[in-house]
Motif scaffolding. Structure first.
Motif, short mmCIF file in Angstrom:
data_model
loop_
_atom_site.label_atom_id
_atom_site.label_comp_id
_atom_site.label_asym_id
_atom_site.label_seq_id
_atom_site.Cartn_x
_atom_site.Cartn_y
_atom_site.Cartn_z
N PHE A 101 -78.57 -22.61 95.58
CA PHE A 101 -77.45 -22.12 94.78
C PHE A 101 -77.08 -23.14 93.71
O PHE A 101 -76.97 -24.34 93.99
N ALA A 102 -76.85 -22.67 92.48
CA ALA A 102 -76.27 -23.53 91.45
C ALA A 102 -74.78 -23.72 91.76
O ALA A 102 -74.17 -22.84 92.39
N PRO A 103 -74.18 -24.83 91.35
CA PRO A 103 -72.74 -25.01 91.56
C PRO A 103 -71.96 -23.84 90.96
O PRO A 103 -72.35 -23.32 89.91
N GLY A 104 -70.87 -23.45 91.61
CA GLY A 104 -70.06 -22.34 91.10
C GLY A 104 -69.54 -21.47 92.22
O GLY A 104 -69.55 -21.87 93.39
N PRO A 105 -69.11 -20.24 91.88
CA PRO A 105 -68.55 -19.35 92.90
C PRO A 105 -69.63 -18.79 93.83
O PRO A 105 -70.67 -18.31 93.37
N VAL A 106 -69.36 -18.88 95.13
CA VAL A 106 -70.30 -18.42 96.16
C VAL A 106 -69.56 -17.42 97.05
O VAL A 106 -68.41 -17.64 97.42
N LEU A 107 -70.23 -16.33 97.40
CA LEU A 107 -69.61 -15.26 98.19
C LEU A 107 -70.20 -15.19 99.58
O LEU A 107 -71.43 -15.18 99.74
N ASP A 108 -69.33 -15.10 100.58
CA ASP A 108 -69.75 -14.86 101.96
C ASP A 108 -69.36 -13.43 102.31
O ASP A 108 -68.17 -13.12 102.42
N VAL A 109 -70.34 -12.55 102.47
CA VAL A 109 -70.06 -11.15 102.81
C VAL A 109 -69.95 -11.04 104.33
O VAL A 109 -70.90 -11.35 105.04
N GLY A 110 -68.78 -10.63 104.81
CA GLY A 110 -68.51 -10.66 106.24
C GLY A 110 -68.16 -12.07 106.65
O GLY A 110 -68.77 -12.66 107.54
N PHE A 162 -65.37 -7.51 92.09
CA PHE A 162 -65.89 -8.70 91.40
C PHE A 162 -66.68 -8.29 90.16
O PHE A 162 -67.33 -7.23 90.14
N ASP A 163 -66.64 -9.17 89.15
CA ASP A 163 -67.35 -8.89 87.89
C ASP A 163 -68.86 -9.01 88.07
O ASP A 163 -69.34 -9.79 88.89
N ALA A 164 -69.59 -8.27 87.26
CA ALA A 164 -71.06 -8.34 87.27
C ALA A 164 -71.51 -9.77 86.93
O ALA A 164 -70.93 -10.42 86.06
N GLY A 165 -72.50 -10.25 87.66
CA GLY A 165 -73.08 -11.57 87.36
C GLY A 165 -72.19 -12.75 87.69
O GLY A 165 -72.44 -13.86 87.22
N PHE A 166 -71.16 -12.57 88.52
CA PHE A 166 -70.16 -13.62 88.74
C PHE A 166 -70.64 -14.74 89.66
O PHE A 166 -70.35 -15.91 89.43
N PHE A 167 -71.41 -14.43 90.69
CA PHE A 167 -71.71 -15.43 91.73
C PHE A 167 -73.04 -16.15 91.49
O PHE A 167 -74.02 -15.54 91.06
N THR A 168 -73.05 -17.44 91.85
CA THR A 168 -74.31 -18.20 91.80
C THR A 168 -75.07 -18.07 93.12
O THR A 168 -76.24 -18.43 93.20
N GLY A 169 -74.42 -17.57 94.14
CA GLY A 169 -75.10 -17.37 95.42
C GLY A 169 -74.29 -16.47 96.32
O GLY A 169 -73.06 -16.40 96.22
N ILE A 170 -75.00 -15.74 97.19
CA ILE A 170 -74.34 -14.90 98.19
C ILE A 170 -74.93 -15.22 99.56
O ILE A 170 -76.15 -15.35 99.71
#
Ligand SMILES: [Zn+2]
Length: 283
Positions: A101-110, A162-170
């Motif tokens: 993951f590049a630094p930035g917003p990361v999402l944890d689903v569940g 969430f906006d399209a293309g927002f996360f650097t990793g999920i």
């Protein structure tokens, strides 16, 4: 539970006329599709997962069933792990996050109570999706202090916030086995990922030796919580058929002696995903 029989989450086949899989436990009906996927045909509605059947409650009920049926095995499985085992397990997600993951917003689903992303270094801003009202509140408190937030709801609806293309990793660890609509959720996840973002998945491995040995008593069976029972091939087919290119998920990411398997994927370029959507085909 749902009244319309659920189709195979990987290939879309309707298996309503097939007999129940031997691991079914009334009233929960498991089916094995011709493609090899084993899945729950009558999962609970999302609405039941918010409070009454929230994970933190059904997990406790399942633990009690296991404790009564197999008290010795249950105690052994819950015995304190060695420090080495704990460090090894903890390091995997953190080291893969740093690597992929590049630094930035990361999402944890569940995201449950937020314990997974809380461990990440400060260059990552934690965001989460969680259907349980109680757990999402706990996770939001943790993530807000680092600039992130948690959306409470089912994954498909929440991803729309969430906006399209927002996360650097999920991250989807111990999530896809719970999700009745894994193809739609993966496709919606691809939308909110940056072009070079990565997806990390961890699920129980239905092809593990322990499952073959323990049969219906395998720790990966949790009815009705777990609605998808993936083999490595079915997981890769699902991910690849939902707008992703699988980057890793080989034998070193799924030792047959372990209960889980890991996978890393990246978004397919937009034009390829549009083509897949136009054909309407699942793998
Ligand atoms: Zn199938």
């Amino acid at each position: 539970m749902t009244t319309v029989p659920r189709a195979c989450p990987v290939c879309g086949s309707n298996n309503a006329s097939r007999p129940p899989h031997p691991y079914s436990r009334s009233p929960w009906v498991l089916k094995r599709c011709a493609c090899g996927m084993v899945y729950l045909e009558n999962p609970m509605e999302y609405s039941a997962l918010v409070h009454d059947m929230a994970w933190e409650k059904t997990y406790a009920a399942e633990a009690e069933i296991r404790r009564r049926r197999h008290p010795i095995l249950y105690r052994a499985a819950r015995a304190p792990k060695t420090l080495w085992q704990r460090l090894l397990r903890r390091d995997k997600l953190v080291s893969w996050t740093r690597r992929y993951f590049a630094p930035g917003p990361v999402l944890d689903v569940g995201c449950a109570g937020g314990h997974t992303l809380e461990r990440l270094p400060r260059q990552f801003v934690p965001y989460g999706i969680e259907i349980s009202a109680e757990l999402s509140r706990l996770a939001h408190e943790r993530f807000a202090s680092r600039g992130g937030r948690v959306v409470q709801g089912d994954a498909l609806s929440a991803l729309g916030h969430f906006d399209a293309g927002f996360f650097t990793g999920i991250v989807m660890t111990s999530f896809l086995e719970h999700e009745p609509e894994p193809h739609a959720v993966l496709a919606a996840s691809a939308r909110v990922m940056a072009p070079d973002a990565r997806l990390i998945v961890k699920v129980p491995n239905f092809a593990s030796w322990n499952r073959a040995l323990r049969g219906g008593s395998w720790c990966g069976f949790r009815l009705p919580d777990h609605v998808n029972y993936f083999t490595p091939q079915r997981l890769a087919a699902l991910v690849a058929g939902s707008g992703f290119r699988v980057l890793r998920g080989g034998i070193f990411d799924r030792f047959p002696t372990g209960d889980n398997m890991w996978l890393v994927a990246m978004r397919e370029p937009q034009q390829r995903r549009d083509g897949a959507a136009a054909s309407g085909a699942l793998l």
